[in-house]
Design a protein around this motif. Structure first.
Motif, PDB file in Angstrom:
ATOM      1  N   PHE A  68       0.835  -1.211   0.000  1.00  0.00           N
ATOM      2  CA  PHE A  68       0.000   0.000   0.000  1.00  0.00           C
ATOM      3  C   PHE A  68       0.866   1.256   0.000  1.00  0.00           C
ATOM      4  N   SER A  69       2.014   1.199   0.700  1.00  0.00           N
ATOM      5  CA  SER A  69       2.952   2.325   0.649  1.00  0.00           C
ATOM      6  C   SER A  69       3.555   2.446  -0.752  1.00  0.00           C
ATOM      7  N   VAL A  74       4.381   5.388  -5.840  1.00  0.00           N
ATOM      8  CA  VAL A  74       4.462   5.514  -7.304  1.00  0.00           C
ATOM      9  C   VAL A  74       3.350   6.394  -7.868  1.00  0.00           C
ATOM     10  N   GLY A  75       2.393   6.781  -7.035  1.00  0.00           N
ATOM     11  CA  GLY A  75       1.370   7.726  -7.473  1.00  0.00           C
ATOM     12  C   GLY A  75       0.030   7.097  -7.800  1.00  0.00           C
ATOM     13  N   GLY A  76      -0.289   5.976  -7.125  1.00  0.00           N
ATOM     14  CA  GLY A  76      -1.626   5.399  -7.261  1.00  0.00           C
ATOM     15  C   GLY A  76      -1.671   4.153  -8.116  1.00  0.00           C
ATOM     16  N   GLU A  79      -0.664   4.138 -11.902  1.00  0.00           N
ATOM     17  CA  GLU A  79       0.770   4.001 -12.191  1.00  0.00           C
ATOM     18  C   GLU A  79       1.219   2.552 -12.023  1.00  0.00           C
ATOM     19  N   VAL A  80       0.652   1.882 -11.014  1.00  0.00           N
ATOM     20  CA  VAL A  80       0.988   0.471 -10.805  1.00  0.00           C
ATOM     21  C   VAL A  80       0.617  -0.337 -12.050  1.00  0.00           C
ATOM     22  N   MET A  81      -0.571  -0.051 -12.612  1.00  0.00           N
ATOM     23  CA  MET A  81      -1.051  -0.805 -13.768  1.00  0.00           C
ATOM     24  C   MET A  81      -0.207  -0.543 -15.018  1.00  0.00           C
ATOM     25  N   LYS A  82       0.468   0.612 -15.044  1.00  0.00           N
ATOM     26  CA  LYS A  82       1.308   0.934 -16.217  1.00  0.00           C
ATOM     27  C   LYS A  82       2.677   0.269 -16.129  1.00  0.00           C
ATOM     28  N   ASN A  83       3.016  -0.191 -14.916  1.00  0.00           N
ATOM     29  CA  ASN A  83       4.334  -0.796 -14.701  1.00  0.00           C
ATOM     30  C   ASN A  83       4.168  -2.318 -14.617  1.00  0.00           C
ATOM     31  N   SER A  84       4.686  -3.035 -15.606  1.00  0.00           N
ATOM     32  CA  SER A  84       4.365  -4.464 -15.690  1.00  0.00           C
ATOM     33  C   SER A  84       4.902  -5.255 -14.488  1.00  0.00           C
TER      34      SER A  84
END
Ligand code: HEM
Length: 146
Positions: A68-69, A74-76, A79-84
């Motif tokens: 969660f941190s 990474v900004g939400g 952004e997580v979904m954009k980073n494989s």
């Protein structure tokens, strides 16, 4: 946390081994028309148990990881979904494995209710094969063999 990851990583070998045995056992005996025996029940049950243990370890590991941190840093989630790499660890691996455990659970309970060998093997073959495919697809192989 390192201990947990070590256990999750090691238990994964057992999960994979038992799931492969249970799946191929069901497939082979379905197609060759064998009688259902106590050995077949044991294989299917062991796969169910090892998967559920791995699920529990995985869930505890997930929360001990403090993702969660990471998500905040990474900004939400966008952004997580954009980073494989992050998407794999935080979303795809846990979600796919939960679905795989559900498939094994459904296959196991459904096969238990059938009274004849052929439909018993058929249910195990279908649900366990699907689960095995998902597990193989979403094991983080790069991390596992490092
Ligand atoms: C049931 C089938 C599952 C299998 C076979 C499996 C297998 C693996 C493997 C092989 C690794 C790599 C470990 C390493 O670093 O050597 C891993 C990592 C991990 N798994 Fe699973 N897993 C399963 C389910 C789950 C579930 C249900 C969750 C969470 C709800 C989960 C959460 C994690 C986490 C958080 C990591 C660590 C990733 C990292 O390095 O940051 N796993 N898993």
């Amino acid at each position: 946390m390192e201990t947990l990851q070590f256990i999750h990583s090691g238990w994964a070998y057992i999960v994979l081994l038992v799931l492969v045995i249970a799946t191929f056992n069901a497939l082979i005996k379905f197609f060759s028309g064998k009688e259902y025996s106590p050995v077949d029940f044991r294989f299917s049950l062991f796969a169910l148990i090892t998967m559920h243990i791995q699920l529990l370890i995985g869930i505890i590991l997930f929360f001990s990881k403090d993702y969660f941190s990471t998500i905040e840093e990474v900004g939400g989630m966008g952004e997580v979904m954009k980073n494989s790499a992050l998407r794999n660890l935080i979303v795809e691996h846990p979600l796919t494995m939960i679905i795989a455990v559900a498939l094994v659970t459904i296959g196991y309970s459904k096969h238990k209710k059938k009274l004849v060998s052929k439909p018993k093997f058929k249910l195990l073959a279908i649900f366990y094969t699907l689960a095995l495919a998902l597990v193989l697809a979403k094991i983080p192989w790069n991390l596992w063999f490092n």
